[in-house]
Structure formats: structure tokens, C-alpha cells
Design an enzyme around this catalytic site. Structure first.
Site, PDB file in Angstrom:
ATOM      1  N   GLU A 216       1.324  -0.246  -5.097  1.00 28.48           N
ATOM      2  CA  GLU A 216       0.652   0.769  -5.295  1.00 28.48           C
ATOM      3  C   GLU A 216       1.494   1.898  -5.284  1.00 28.48           C
ATOM      4  O   GLU A 216       1.853   2.642  -4.207  1.00 28.48           O
ATOM      5  CB  GLU A 216      -0.454   0.760  -3.943  1.00 28.48           C
ATOM      6  CG  GLU A 216      -1.464   1.804  -4.417  1.00 28.48           C
ATOM      7  CD  GLU A 216      -2.556   2.471  -3.109  1.00 28.48           C
ATOM      8  OE1 GLU A 216      -3.422   2.788  -3.681  1.00 28.48           O
ATOM      9  OE2 GLU A 216      -1.929   2.276  -2.331  1.00 28.48           O
TER      10      GLU A 216
ATOM     11  N   ASP B  87       0.832  -0.988  -0.012  1.00 25.74           N
ATOM     12  CA  ASP B  87      -0.078  -0.078   0.052  1.00 25.74           C
ATOM     13  C   ASP B  87       0.895   1.119   0.154  1.00 25.74           C
ATOM     14  O   ASP B  87       1.765   1.465   0.798  1.00 25.74           O
ATOM     15  CB  ASP B  87      -0.791  -0.043   1.124  1.00 25.74           C
ATOM     16  CG  ASP B  87      -1.845   1.208   1.259  1.00 25.74           C
ATOM     17  OD1 ASP B  87      -2.801   1.150   0.428  1.00 25.74           O
ATOM     18  OD2 ASP B  87      -1.778   1.938   2.544  1.00 25.74           O
TER      19      ASP B  87
END
Length: 478
Positions: free
Chosen positions: A246, A184
Site C-alpha cells: 500500500e 500497510d
């Protein structure tokens, strides 16, 4: 590698399947539905965060990186899921959150040196969800950095102890059989150590951003030149496990992350859906860079059907599912979900509820998701249920399953974006061609020979034409 042309299915656990009637999806519910996932033909399942969390950001505010949230199940449940998934030929990927922890994580009090602090707000940096990125700690009176919500304090990855502790967490999961990680917010891992102001932006951002955030050029608040320090530590801990980043940056700026990662998401392509010229450019850039993950939808951004438009949804899905490299689907993408209208008050304060509503497995009141009251209820916007679409050979689900199956035949073939009329996108993959038309008028097609798959019944009836709002995959004529 196994992921080179893999279709990967994201399970947003809270909304997938509830096993105990509390209205929240859980690991045991996911175990019950693994056979369904495997039946789609995907190669891996990616689980949204499983860690203990106060849920200020629904699992992305972690209080323990080496445990399972009791609301979702137990470590033993996750072990069982991994074992059953492997038995079905599915790899298991976890969502890992390296940028920050919850301010309720014990480290925040016991190891404040793990975080980024200042005596007063030192700069003009902005949080992704709005507002300044410095939060005041009421106990000490000092300010901590938070790139997202104020409940999420950024870790200092220049601290070797942080790298060691997070590396230990990654190894913990690899040793339990996890096959990889979606990482993330990687562009936020390291920032300017001098905490200098971001200068004013001289042009609009390539990717969508909070309006105030878009006023700045983020040369200091993210994507630091030495981000490799953190990425190399993550790779060393993960070993050969799949690492998906990401990296919320334009394609050209994400390349250096691929020195340590296997895949980065192509956000330019994701946000170009519905604009054929931009989408063609984004796909070409992604194919040139390589190691791109194509995304139908995920838990943070609008559904493909809503981004591309209902008329172009099937053609857009066929295109993305036929590109070389891994492709990612959020649960419900295979059913043609659009953004839903949600009953009751907002759950996520950043407005992402419409993308996260529970699955509809059947046509009962709660769609077979729960025997209780769903944590989030959709009023309109959902496609027919899994049960209903299973009976329809022309359904969105049938198209997605067929496109995933065709990936086996296309596997290993490189991609090349060909010149084509305005409104169309044509990609050659060796002896195959993918042709879609997102415009209102039929357009001439490349020299195709034998139909392999059509976006809608009848789209491939005349391979000299790419029908308006349609498309097909075919073999090329010699």
C-alpha cells in the site's frame, strides 16, 4: 508467478461471518465460508489484521505482531484456515502493519527507542486523518510521531532492532504457511531523519488527502529517499512470499518500491473510477509501469459502485477484472455493494463504516451474518444477498464470477490501451479486446469478432458498437 493475473479476495473479518453470535466476524466464520470464496474462482484470500488490538483503528493498531486477537479466534483457528484454504487451492495473505504499533504495545514502554520522539513538536507534519502528527505522552511529557491516529505510534525503521523484530514477525507467519502479505502504509515507513518542515504545496495532490494535509508538499514527512533500507529488510524476512505494497503515491512515484515488492496498488486508477479520461490515463500509466494491483474496492475507500456510479458499475467491474496483473476485490464487491447508510453511531471515527458493513448471505433479518446483534448494521445501500443472486444468471455476482473465469483465458496476455472515442476505454490483450463505454451515448467499437463476455445482457449484441454505460470482451477480427 501464481499472482501475475490472480484475482484476490479481501476478507474484512469483523464483517464477513460471525460464528459465535457476538456480532463480530471471526476466523471460524471465515473458515465456514472458504468454499464460497473458492467458488468465485479467485486464487487467494487476503485477511484484514488478525492481531491483538485495542481497536482504535480496528486492528491496524497492533499490540502483538505474533498472535491472534482472542475476539477473532486463536492461532489454531488461523492454522486451520490456512490448511483448509490450501486444500481448496487458495493462497492466504495477511495484512501486515509495519509503519506503527498501538501505544498499548509493550514496546512503547519497554523499548521507547523503537519509536520517533522529540522534546517538543519539531515540525509541521500532519497526520493522515487530520491534526498534527505529534502526540504528547502523558507519562514522559515527550512527543511521539504518529502518521495516523494518536493511538498509533510510528516505528523507527532506521533502528536495526526494529528491522530485526519486525523481520522475526514476518518469518513467524511464513513458517505457519502464510503465502504473502499486504503491507500497510509503506510510504510512511521512513521520514526525514532531521525532522524538517514540509514546504507549502505548489499544486493540488494527485491523490485525495485531508484538506490541511494537502496544503503541504510531503517531501520530508514520508517517502524518504532511503526507504529501501526498510523494504530490503522486509523482503529478506519474507523470502519468496508475495509482497503487496500500500504505497499511497502517484504511479510514477511508486516505481522504486517495486525493487523489493511484487505489487503496488494503483491508487490513481482506483480514484479515477467514474471519469473515463482519467481512468484511461491511469490504466495506461499502470500498464507501462507494470506490477500494478487493480482495485475494485477496499476497506479504506468508497465502494466501486459509489465511485463509478450505478449506471457504470458493471462496465467498470468488467474493465478492472479484465486488465493484466492482479486484481483485488473487497467482500461484497462481487454482489455490487455501494456505500451503505449505517444505523446507530459511527464505529470508525474516520468515516469508513459505509464500506465495511457485514455481508448479507441470505434474506433473514441479519443476513445470515450473525445470530446476535451485528457490530455494524446497514440500513440501505446493500445489493441483494448471496442467496438471491445465486438464483439470477444476470446478477452482478454472475458477471464477476464470469469475468474472473475469463482471466484464465487472458492470462499472460499483455495490455495496451487503444485510441477510442471520448467516454470509452478500450484495452487490447493479444487477440482479445476489452471495450467499455462510460458515457451516455453509444460509441463505435474496434473490429471485434466473437463475444466472450458482456457487462449487461445484450451489450454484445452488436459488436460494432460499445453501448452507453456498457461494455464487453471479445476476440479481435483478423
Amino acid at each position: 508467478m501464481w499472482w501475475d493475473d490472480a484475482a484476490i479476495y479481501q476478507v474484512y473479518l469483523r464483517s464477513f461471518q460471525d460464528s459465535d453470535g457476538d456480532g463480530v466476524g471471526d476466523l471460524r466464520g471465515a473458515i465456514e465460508r472458504l468454499t464460497y470464496i473458492a467458488g468465485l474462482g479467485v486464487k487467494a484470500v487476503w485477511l484484514s489484521p488478525v492481531y491483538p488490538s485495542p481497536n482504535a483503528d480496528f486492528g491496524y493498531d497492533v499490540t502483538d505482531f505474533e498472535a491472534v486477537d482472542p475476539k477473532l479466534g486463536t492461532l489454531e483457528d488461523l492454522d486451520e484456515l490456512i490448511e483448509k484454504a490450501h486444500g481448496l487451492g487458495l493462497r492466504v495473505l495477511l495484512d501486515f502493519v509495519p509503519c506503527h504499533t498501538s501505544i498499548e504495545h509493550p514496546w512503547f514502554r519497554e523499548h521507547p527507542e523503537y519509536y520517533v520522539w522529540a522534546d517538543s513538536p519539531p515540525n509541521n507534519w500532519r497526520a493522515a486523518f487530520g491534526g498534527a502528527s505529534w502526540g504528547r505522552d502523558e507519562l514522559t511529557g515527550r512527543y511521539f510521531l504518529h502518521s495516523f491516529f494518536p493511538e498509533q505510534a510510528d516505528l523507527d525503521w532506521r533502528n536495526p532492532e526494529v528491522r530485526q523484530r519486525m523481520g522475526h514477525a514476518l518469518r513467524f507467519w511464513v513458517e505457519r504457511g502464510v503465502d504473502g502479505f499486504r503491507l500497510d502504509a509503506l510510504d510512511r515507513l521512513l521520514k526525514d531523519p532531521e525532522l524538517r518542515d514540509d514546504p507549502p504545496a505548489e499544486q493540488p495532490p494527485v491523490l485525495p488527502a485531508d484538506p490541511k494535509d494537502a496544503e503541504l508538499d510531503h517531501v520530508h514527512s514520508r517517502n524518504a529517499p532511503d526507504v529501501g533500507l526498510a523494504l530490503e529488510a522486509i523482503r529478506a524476512a519474507a523470502g519468496s512470499a508475495l509482497l503487496i505494497g500500500e504505497v499511497y503515491l502517484p504511479t510514477r512515484d511508486s516505481r522504486r518500491y517495486l525493487d523489493a515488492l511484487d505489487i503496488v496498488f494503483s491508487f490513481e486508477a482506483l480514484f479515477a473510477a467514474g471519469d473515463p479520461a482519467k481512468l484511461r490515463t491511469a490504466i495506461a500509466a499502470g500498464l507501462e509501469t507494470g506490477q500494478q494491483g487493480w482495485v475494485l474496492s477496499n476497506h479504506d475507500f468508497s465502494r466501486l459502485v459509489s465511485r463509478a456510479g450505478a449506471d457504470n458499475a458493471r462496465a467498470s467491474a468488467l474493465l478492472l477484472l479484465s486488465l493484466p496483473g492482479p486484481v483485488f476485490l473487497l467482500q461484497g464487491d462481487e454482489l455490487g455493494y455501494a456505500n451503505a447508510e449505517v444505523a446507530g453511531g459511527a464505529q470508525d471515527r474516520s468515516g469508513r463504516d459505509p464500506f465495511r458493513v457485514p455481508m448479507r448471505w441470505d434474506d433473514s433479518d441479519n443476513g445470515g451474518f450473525t445470530s446476535g446483534t451485528p457490530w455494524l448494521s446497514a440500513t440501505v445501500g446493500l445489493a441483494p444477498s448471496v442467496q438471491a443472486q445465486a438464483r439470477d444468471p444476470g446478477s452482478f455476482k454472475s458477471l464477476v464470477a464470469a469475468a474472473i473465469a475469463l482471466r484464465t483465458e487472458l492470462e499472460g496476455a499483455p495490455g495496451e490501451v487503444l485510441d477510442s472515442p471520448a467516454g470509452t476505454i478500450v484495452v487490447r490483450r493479444d487477440e482479445h479486446v476489452v471495450a467499455v463505454n462510460l458515457s451516455d451515448d453509444d460509441q463505435p467499437a474496434p473490429r471485434a469478432q466473437a463475444l466472450k463476455l458482456e457487462a449487461r445482457p445484450g451489450d454484445g449484441g452488436d459488436l460494432s458498437t460499445i453501448p452507453a454505460h456498457g461494455g464487453w470482451v471479445a476476440t479481435l477480427r483478423p
